[in-house]
Scaffold this motif. Structure first.
Motif, mmCIF file in Angstrom:
data_model
loop_
_atom_site.group_PDB
_atom_site.id
_atom_site.type_symbol
_atom_site.label_atom_id
_atom_site.label_comp_id
_atom_site.label_asym_id
_atom_site.label_seq_id
_atom_site.Cartn_x
_atom_site.Cartn_y
_atom_site.Cartn_z
ATOM 1 N N PHE A 301 0.832 -1.213 0.000
ATOM 2 C CA PHE A 301 0.000 0.000 0.000
ATOM 3 C C PHE A 301 0.865 1.263 0.000
ATOM 4 N N SER A 302 2.032 1.187 0.661
ATOM 5 C CA SER A 302 2.875 2.387 0.771
ATOM 6 C C SER A 302 3.319 2.891 -0.603
ATOM 7 N N VAL A 303 3.426 1.988 -1.560
ATOM 8 C CA VAL A 303 3.867 2.388 -2.908
ATOM 9 C C VAL A 303 2.819 3.334 -3.510
ATOM 10 N N LYS A 304 1.571 2.954 -3.349
ATOM 11 C CA LYS A 304 0.497 3.815 -3.851
ATOM 12 C C LYS A 304 0.428 5.120 -3.064
ATOM 13 N N LEU A 305 0.529 5.013 -1.734
ATOM 14 C CA LEU A 305 0.293 6.212 -0.930
ATOM 15 C C LEU A 305 1.356 7.282 -1.163
ATOM 16 N N ILE A 306 2.624 6.897 -1.199
ATOM 17 C CA ILE A 306 3.659 7.919 -1.376
ATOM 18 C C ILE A 306 3.551 8.527 -2.783
ATOM 19 N N THR A 307 3.101 7.733 -3.741
ATOM 20 C CA THR A 307 2.962 8.258 -5.107
ATOM 21 C C THR A 307 1.801 9.251 -5.148
ATOM 22 N N LEU A 308 0.721 8.917 -4.456
ATOM 23 C CA LEU A 308 -0.395 9.860 -4.344
ATOM 24 C C LEU A 308 0.060 11.138 -3.641
ATOM 25 N N GLU A 309 0.810 10.973 -2.549
ATOM 26 C CA GLU A 309 1.292 12.145 -1.791
ATOM 27 C C GLU A 309 2.155 13.041 -2.680
ATOM 28 N N CYS A 310 3.039 12.417 -3.437
ATOM 29 C CA CYS A 310 3.942 13.204 -4.272
ATOM 30 C C CYS A 310 3.152 13.933 -5.376
ATOM 31 N N GLY A 311 2.213 13.216 -6.011
ATOM 32 C CA GLY A 311 1.389 13.848 -7.047
ATOM 33 C C GLY A 311 0.568 15.000 -6.475
ATOM 34 N N MET A 312 0.054 14.786 -5.275
ATOM 35 C CA MET A 312 -0.744 15.821 -4.607
ATOM 36 C C MET A 312 0.129 17.046 -4.298
#
Ligand code: GN1
Ligand code: MG
Length: 361
Positions: A301-312
């Motif tokens: 899940f962390s792979v998705k979350l950090i990518t979302l955070e960075c895009g945000m």
């Protein structure tokens, strides 16, 4: 930015003797500091710390100096070369401090690690080697006194706080850009619930606070030009207490992507499962036994979350008028945000595959 003559004056204040008038040229492709290659004998890297990103550069430099000292001791204990395994700061000749302060700007000089390269994209072999270096990095810092570190960017990976900042920037819309990016805004809003998952697990004590790097994008890993071995994890500005889930995820966000974060052809942007597998295997071999059950469970899940955070963060910066990340063209932050959201979709599609990789490793 200071001109070259001013930079030469700065250089002369560091405790190093170049054998001639040192050449100076822009270096690397970091998104935060102005960076120059300085001199040939010896080769060094000069950086002006970005004060908009790091409001307290002295705290940054105290952290980096303490962390590199600690790492160097541990690297020596492991029988490796401390000048190659981490950064070496050159102090101010007069004050002995690990930076030169001039006209309110903080400069630092590090030895260039010779015969090394970094990559924006790479294959599984490089990822496996980088994972070993990352595992050793957290291991070597596991006995570092975390309470002596300054929190240089409060809430750096507090994804929920990042979401709140995103929301307030959308509402304020200072440059009138929100209407033109409503799809991207909706993409983030639909994932609000994800933003609290890791911070809540940390608050509950299921995911421990460790001394972590917090910016493990692939181009912060150095590789030996000749052997391809991974040598060091550099860019230590954000070493702070945090969760290693963000480091694991961030290494894959950048290192397992099929294209760099500047790629605008989104059909070319996805996660390469073989890279995720290689990094996961290397990381778990080095550090797997020390993970808590919840940490292990949250790796995919962390792979998705950090990518979302960075895009945000890229989208927030676009809405705010491009004040944080260094951009090379007007809609650069928007392009980066779209790129990251394409990767989020790929992570969502691959969540069960990533989970199987963690279980098999
Ligand atoms: C910045 O400094 P650099 O370029 O390695 C940023 C990271 C982002 C990254 C995205 C202090 O990293 O958090 O993930 O850009 N560093 C800081 O490319 O904000
Ligand atoms: Mg960097």
């Amino acid at each position: 930015m200071p001109d070259l003559d001013a930079l030469r004056a700065v250089l002369s204040r560091f405790a190093v003797d170049f054998d001639d008038r040192p050449p100076l040229s822009p270096f690397g492709n970091g998104n935060v500091h102005a960076t120059y290659l300085a001199g040939t004998v010896p080769p060094t890297v000069l950086q002006c710390v970005n004060r908009a990103v790091f409001p307290d550069p002295r705290a940054v430099m105290e952290n980096v100096a303490a962390v590199t000292r600690h790492l160097q001791k541990r690297i020596v204990c492991d029988g490796e070369d401390p000048l190659r395994g981490t950064l070496t700061l050159i102090p101010d000749r007069e004050t002995g401090l690990p930076y030169v302060l001039l006209d309110g700007e903080y400069y630092r000089l590090t030895r260039l690690i010779p015969d090394a390269v970094s990559f924006d994209v790479a294959g599984p072999d490089a990822l496996y080697r980088a994972a070993g270096v990352y595992g050793r990095f957290v291991r070597r810092l596991s006995d570092f006194p975390a309470d002596t570190l300054h929190e240089v960017i409060p809430g750096f990976h507090d994804t929920r706080a990042r979401f709140e900042t995103f929301l307030s920037t959308v509402e304020a819309d200072p440059f009138g850009r929100a209407a033109s990016v409503s799809d991207e805004i909706a993409f983030v809003l639909a994932r609000e619930a994800d933003c609290g998952v890791i911070v809540d697990a940390m608050a509950a004590g299921d995911v421990p606070l460790r001394v972590t790097h917090n910016d493990t994008k692939l181009n912060n890993f150095l590789f030996d030009k000749a052997t391809g071995d991974c040598i060091a994890l550099i860019d230590l500005d954000t070493v702070m207490p945090g969760s290693l889930l963000f480091d694991y995820g961030d290494a894959l966000r950048a290192g397992a992507a099929s294209a760099s974060e500047d790629e605008t052809d989104l059909d070319r942007v996805f996660f390469k499962t073989e890279n995720v597998a290689a990094f996961t295997r290397g990381f778990l071999e080095e550090f797997g036994e020390k993970l808590t059950p919840r940490e292990r469970e949250l790796l995919p899940f962390s792979v998705k979350l950090i990518t979302l955070e960075c895009g945000m963060r890229f989208l927030t910066d676009y809405l705010a008028g491009d004040v944080y990340f260094r951009t090379r063209y007007p809609a650069h932050n928007l392009a980066r945000a779209r790129n990251q959201f394409a990767l989020v979709c790929s992570a969502e599609q691959n969540l069960s595959a990533f989970t199987a990789l963690v279980e098999q490793a």
